[in-house]
Write a protein that holds these residues in place. Structure first.
Motif, mmCIF file in Angstrom:
data_model
loop_
_atom_site.group_PDB
_atom_site.id
_atom_site.type_symbol
_atom_site.label_atom_id
_atom_site.label_comp_id
_atom_site.label_asym_id
_atom_site.label_seq_id
_atom_site.Cartn_x
_atom_site.Cartn_y
_atom_site.Cartn_z
ATOM 1 N N MET A 37 0.832 -1.194 0.000
ATOM 2 C CA MET A 37 0.000 0.000 0.000
ATOM 3 C C MET A 37 0.870 1.249 0.000
ATOM 4 S SD MET A 37 -3.110 1.308 2.439
ATOM 5 C CE MET A 37 -2.499 0.569 3.891
ATOM 6 N N ALA A 38 1.942 1.274 0.764
ATOM 7 C CA ALA A 38 2.800 2.452 0.817
ATOM 8 C C ALA A 38 3.340 2.795 -0.564
ATOM 9 C CB ALA A 38 3.935 2.235 1.806
ATOM 10 N N ASP A 39 3.578 1.781 -1.394
ATOM 11 C CA ASP A 39 4.086 2.030 -2.741
ATOM 12 C C ASP A 39 3.132 2.905 -3.542
ATOM 13 O OD1 ASP A 39 5.826 1.698 -5.036
ATOM 14 O OD2 ASP A 39 4.211 0.445 -5.821
ATOM 15 N N ILE A 40 1.854 2.614 -3.511
ATOM 16 C CA ILE A 40 0.895 3.414 -4.285
ATOM 17 C C ILE A 40 0.821 4.830 -3.728
ATOM 18 C CG2 ILE A 40 -1.224 2.791 -3.040
ATOM 19 C CD1 ILE A 40 -2.605 2.700 -5.801
ATOM 20 N N LEU A 41 0.899 4.982 -2.417
ATOM 21 C CA LEU A 41 0.796 6.308 -1.817
ATOM 22 C C LEU A 41 1.950 7.200 -2.250
ATOM 23 C CD1 LEU A 41 -0.465 5.430 1.771
ATOM 24 C CD2 LEU A 41 -1.801 5.967 -0.275
ATOM 25 N N SER A 42 3.118 6.638 -2.425
ATOM 26 C CA SER A 42 4.277 7.433 -2.847
ATOM 27 C C SER A 42 4.163 7.877 -4.303
ATOM 28 C CB SER A 42 5.566 6.642 -2.641
ATOM 29 O OG SER A 42 5.631 5.553 -3.542
ATOM 30 N N ARG A 43 3.228 7.333 -5.033
ATOM 31 C CA ARG A 43 3.044 7.642 -6.454
ATOM 32 C C ARG A 43 1.876 8.606 -6.706
ATOM 33 N NH1 ARG A 43 1.982 1.867 -8.175
ATOM 34 N NH2 ARG A 43 1.457 2.809 -10.182
ATOM 35 N N LEU A 44 1.287 9.126 -5.622
ATOM 36 C CA LEU A 44 0.127 10.014 -5.735
ATOM 37 C C LEU A 44 0.541 11.474 -5.729
ATOM 38 C CD1 LEU A 44 -2.238 8.306 -3.143
ATOM 39 C CD2 LEU A 44 -2.370 8.131 -5.639
ATOM 40 N N SER A 45 -0.279 12.289 -6.362
ATOM 41 C CA SER A 45 -0.120 13.738 -6.284
ATOM 42 C C SER A 45 -1.493 14.381 -6.410
ATOM 43 C CB SER A 45 0.806 14.252 -7.387
ATOM 44 O OG SER A 45 0.276 13.970 -8.665
ATOM 45 N N LEU A 46 -1.580 15.623 -5.955
ATOM 46 C CA LEU A 46 -2.778 16.427 -6.150
ATOM 47 C C LEU A 46 -2.476 17.417 -7.255
ATOM 48 C CD1 LEU A 46 -3.823 17.136 -2.455
ATOM 49 C CD2 LEU A 46 -4.784 15.451 -4.024
ATOM 50 N N GLN A 47 -3.424 17.555 -8.178
ATOM 51 C CA GLN A 47 -3.224 18.438 -9.328
ATOM 52 C C GLN A 47 -4.416 19.367 -9.472
ATOM 53 O OE1 GLN A 47 -2.554 15.746 -12.596
ATOM 54 N NE2 GLN A 47 -0.508 15.234 -11.884
ATOM 55 N N PRO A 48 -4.191 20.549 -10.025
ATOM 56 C CA PRO A 48 -5.281 21.511 -10.166
ATOM 57 C C PRO A 48 -6.360 21.037 -11.138
ATOM 58 C CG PRO A 48 -3.272 22.342 -11.190
ATOM 59 C CD PRO A 48 -2.925 21.035 -10.530
ATOM 60 N N VAL A 49 -7.541 21.567 -10.927
ATOM 61 C CA VAL A 49 -8.709 21.276 -11.760
ATOM 62 C C VAL A 49 -8.967 22.487 -12.650
ATOM 63 C CG1 VAL A 49 -11.236 20.979 -11.641
ATOM 64 C CG2 VAL A 49 -9.741 19.668 -10.125
ATOM 65 N N ASP A 50 -9.439 22.228 -13.844
ATOM 66 C CA ASP A 50 -9.820 23.268 -14.795
ATOM 67 C C ASP A 50 -11.323 23.140 -15.040
ATOM 68 O OD1 ASP A 50 -10.179 23.939 -17.972
ATOM 69 O OD2 ASP A 50 -8.648 25.186 -17.015
ATOM 70 N N SER A 51 -11.967 24.231 -15.376
ATOM 71 C CA SER A 51 -13.419 24.185 -15.603
ATOM 72 C C SER A 51 -13.797 23.195 -16.709
ATOM 73 C CB SER A 51 -13.958 25.573 -15.920
ATOM 74 O OG SER A 51 -13.334 26.095 -17.068
ATOM 75 N N SER A 52 -12.904 22.927 -17.631
ATOM 76 C CA SER A 52 -13.193 21.979 -18.719
ATOM 77 C C SER A 52 -13.169 20.522 -18.246
ATOM 78 C CB SER A 52 -12.200 22.160 -19.858
ATOM 79 O OG SER A 52 -10.890 21.826 -19.441
ATOM 80 N N ASP A 53 -12.793 20.278 -17.001
ATOM 81 C CA ASP A 53 -12.711 18.922 -16.456
ATOM 82 C C ASP A 53 -14.050 18.385 -15.956
ATOM 83 O OD1 ASP A 53 -9.940 18.855 -16.870
ATOM 84 O OD2 ASP A 53 -9.511 19.640 -14.867
ATOM 85 N N PHE A 54 -15.108 19.191 -16.001
ATOM 86 C CA PHE A 54 -16.370 18.811 -15.370
ATOM 87 C C PHE A 54 -16.885 17.441 -15.815
ATOM 88 C CE2 PHE A 54 -20.956 18.484 -15.082
ATOM 89 C CZ PHE A 54 -21.152 18.736 -13.732
ATOM 90 N N GLU A 55 -17.003 17.210 -17.109
ATOM 91 C CA GLU A 55 -17.605 15.958 -17.589
ATOM 92 C C GLU A 55 -16.782 14.738 -17.167
ATOM 93 O OE1 GLU A 55 -20.619 15.475 -18.871
ATOM 94 O OE2 GLU A 55 -21.021 17.632 -18.831
ATOM 95 N N ALA A 56 -15.464 14.843 -17.234
ATOM 96 C CA ALA A 56 -14.603 13.731 -16.804
ATOM 97 C C ALA A 56 -14.755 13.488 -15.311
ATOM 98 C CB ALA A 56 -13.150 14.017 -17.159
ATOM 99 N N MET A 57 -14.889 14.561 -14.551
ATOM 100 C CA MET A 57 -15.057 14.409 -13.103
ATOM 101 C C MET A 57 -16.433 13.839 -12.770
ATOM 102 S SD MET A 57 -12.995 17.821 -11.990
ATOM 103 C CE MET A 57 -13.081 17.588 -10.210
ATOM 104 N N LEU A 58 -17.442 14.205 -13.540
ATOM 105 C CA LEU A 58 -18.775 13.624 -13.350
ATOM 106 C C LEU A 58 -18.727 12.122 -13.605
ATOM 107 C CD1 LEU A 58 -21.813 13.831 -12.836
ATOM 108 C CD2 LEU A 58 -22.077 14.388 -15.284
ATOM 109 N N ALA A 59 -18.057 11.716 -14.671
ATOM 110 C CA ALA A 59 -17.933 10.287 -14.977
ATOM 111 C C ALA A 59 -17.210 9.556 -13.849
ATOM 112 C CB ALA A 59 -17.198 10.089 -16.296
ATOM 113 N N LEU A 60 -16.192 10.176 -13.288
ATOM 114 C CA LEU A 60 -15.463 9.570 -12.179
ATOM 115 C C LEU A 60 -16.375 9.444 -10.953
ATOM 116 C CD1 LEU A 60 -11.831 10.298 -11.237
ATOM 117 C CD2 LEU A 60 -13.539 10.012 -9.466
#
Length: 103
Positions: free
Chosen positions: A1-24
Protein backbone atom coordinates in the motif's frame (compact mmCIF):
# COMPACT_ATOMS: atom_id res chain seq x y z
CA UNK A 1 0.00 0.00 0.00
CA UNK A 2 2.80 2.45 0.82
CA UNK A 3 4.09 2.03 -2.74
CA UNK A 4 0.89 3.41 -4.28
CA UNK A 5 0.80 6.31 -1.82
CA UNK A 6 4.28 7.43 -2.85
CA UNK A 7 3.04 7.64 -6.45
CA UNK A 8 0.13 10.01 -5.73
CA UNK A 9 -0.12 13.74 -6.28
CA UNK A 10 -2.78 16.43 -6.15
CA UNK A 11 -3.22 18.44 -9.33
CA UNK A 12 -5.28 21.51 -10.17
CA UNK A 13 -8.71 21.28 -11.76
CA UNK A 14 -9.82 23.27 -14.79
CA UNK A 15 -13.42 24.19 -15.60
CA UNK A 16 -13.19 21.98 -18.72
CA UNK A 17 -12.71 18.92 -16.46
CA UNK A 18 -16.37 18.81 -15.37
CA UNK A 19 -17.61 15.96 -17.59
CA UNK A 20 -14.60 13.73 -16.80
CA UNK A 21 -15.06 14.41 -13.10
CA UNK A 22 -18.77 13.62 -13.35
CA UNK A 23 -17.93 10.29 -14.98
CA UNK A 24 -15.46 9.57 -12.18
CA UNK A 25 -18.05 10.47 -9.51
CA UNK A 26 -20.59 8.16 -11.15
CA UNK A 27 -18.03 5.35 -11.30
CA UNK A 28 -17.27 5.81 -7.60
CA UNK A 29 -20.86 6.11 -6.36
CA UNK A 30 -23.06 4.14 -8.74
CA UNK A 31 -22.59 0.63 -7.24
CA UNK A 32 -23.49 1.66 -3.70
CA UNK A 33 -26.34 3.94 -4.78
CA UNK A 34 -27.83 1.25 -7.01
CA UNK A 35 -27.71 -1.25 -4.13
CA UNK A 36 -29.98 1.02 -2.11
CA UNK A 37 -32.12 2.03 -5.10
CA UNK A 38 -30.99 5.66 -5.11
CA UNK A 39 -28.87 6.11 -8.25
CA UNK A 40 -30.07 9.07 -10.32
CA UNK A 41 -27.88 10.39 -13.15
CA UNK A 42 -29.51 13.84 -13.13
CA UNK A 43 -29.06 14.14 -9.37
CA UNK A 44 -25.38 13.17 -9.72
CA UNK A 45 -24.87 15.95 -12.26
CA UNK A 46 -26.73 18.50 -10.13
CA UNK A 47 -24.80 17.61 -6.98
CA UNK A 48 -21.44 17.97 -8.69
CA UNK A 49 -22.46 21.21 -10.45
CA UNK A 50 -23.54 22.69 -7.12
CA UNK A 51 -20.13 22.02 -5.61
CA UNK A 52 -17.96 22.62 -8.69
CA UNK A 53 -15.71 25.45 -7.50
CA UNK A 54 -12.42 25.02 -9.34
CA UNK A 55 -10.13 26.86 -6.87
CA UNK A 56 -11.06 24.40 -4.10
CA UNK A 57 -10.78 21.22 -6.15
CA UNK A 58 -7.88 18.90 -6.90
CA UNK A 59 -7.49 15.81 -9.02
CA UNK A 60 -5.95 12.83 -7.26
CA UNK A 61 -3.40 11.53 -9.76
CA UNK A 62 -1.38 8.34 -9.86
CA UNK A 63 2.03 8.48 -11.53
CA UNK A 64 1.43 12.09 -12.52
CA UNK A 65 -1.18 11.54 -15.21
CA UNK A 66 -3.72 8.87 -14.25
CA UNK A 67 -6.65 10.65 -12.59
CA UNK A 68 -8.07 8.26 -10.05
CA UNK A 69 -10.18 10.63 -7.98
CA UNK A 70 -10.81 14.16 -6.84
CA UNK A 71 -11.30 16.14 -3.67
CA UNK A 72 -13.04 19.42 -2.87
CA UNK A 73 -12.04 21.27 0.29
CA UNK A 74 -13.73 24.62 0.87
CA UNK A 75 -12.76 27.21 3.48
CA UNK A 76 -14.97 27.21 6.55
CA UNK A 77 -14.16 30.19 8.72
CA UNK A 78 -10.61 31.43 9.07
CA UNK A 79 -8.92 28.21 10.15
CA UNK A 80 -10.87 25.22 8.86
CA UNK A 81 -11.76 23.41 5.67
CA UNK A 82 -15.00 21.59 4.81
CA UNK A 83 -14.79 18.37 2.82
CA UNK A 84 -17.41 18.63 0.07
CA UNK A 85 -16.31 15.81 -2.24
CA UNK A 86 -13.84 12.94 -2.08
CA UNK A 87 -14.28 10.33 -4.79
CA UNK A 88 -12.02 7.52 -5.92
CA UNK A 89 -12.47 5.31 -8.96
CA UNK A 90 -13.62 1.75 -8.38
CA UNK A 91 -10.51 -0.32 -7.75
CA UNK A 92 -8.71 2.46 -5.88
CA UNK A 93 -11.00 2.50 -2.85
CA UNK A 94 -9.85 0.94 0.41
CA UNK A 95 -6.14 1.47 -0.27
CA UNK A 96 -5.51 4.37 2.12
CA UNK A 97 -5.73 7.02 -0.60
CA UNK A 98 -8.54 8.94 1.10
CA UNK A 99 -6.50 9.05 4.30
CA UNK A 100 -3.49 10.28 2.30
CA UNK A 101 -5.60 13.07 0.80
CA UNK A 102 -6.93 14.21 4.16
CA UNK A 103 -3.48 14.24 5.75
Amino acid sequence: MADILSRLSLQPVDSSDFEAMLALRIDAMRPSLERVGRFDLDRSRERLQAGFVVPYMHHIALDGDQRIGFVTLKPEGSDALRLDHLYLRTGFQGLGIGEWVLE
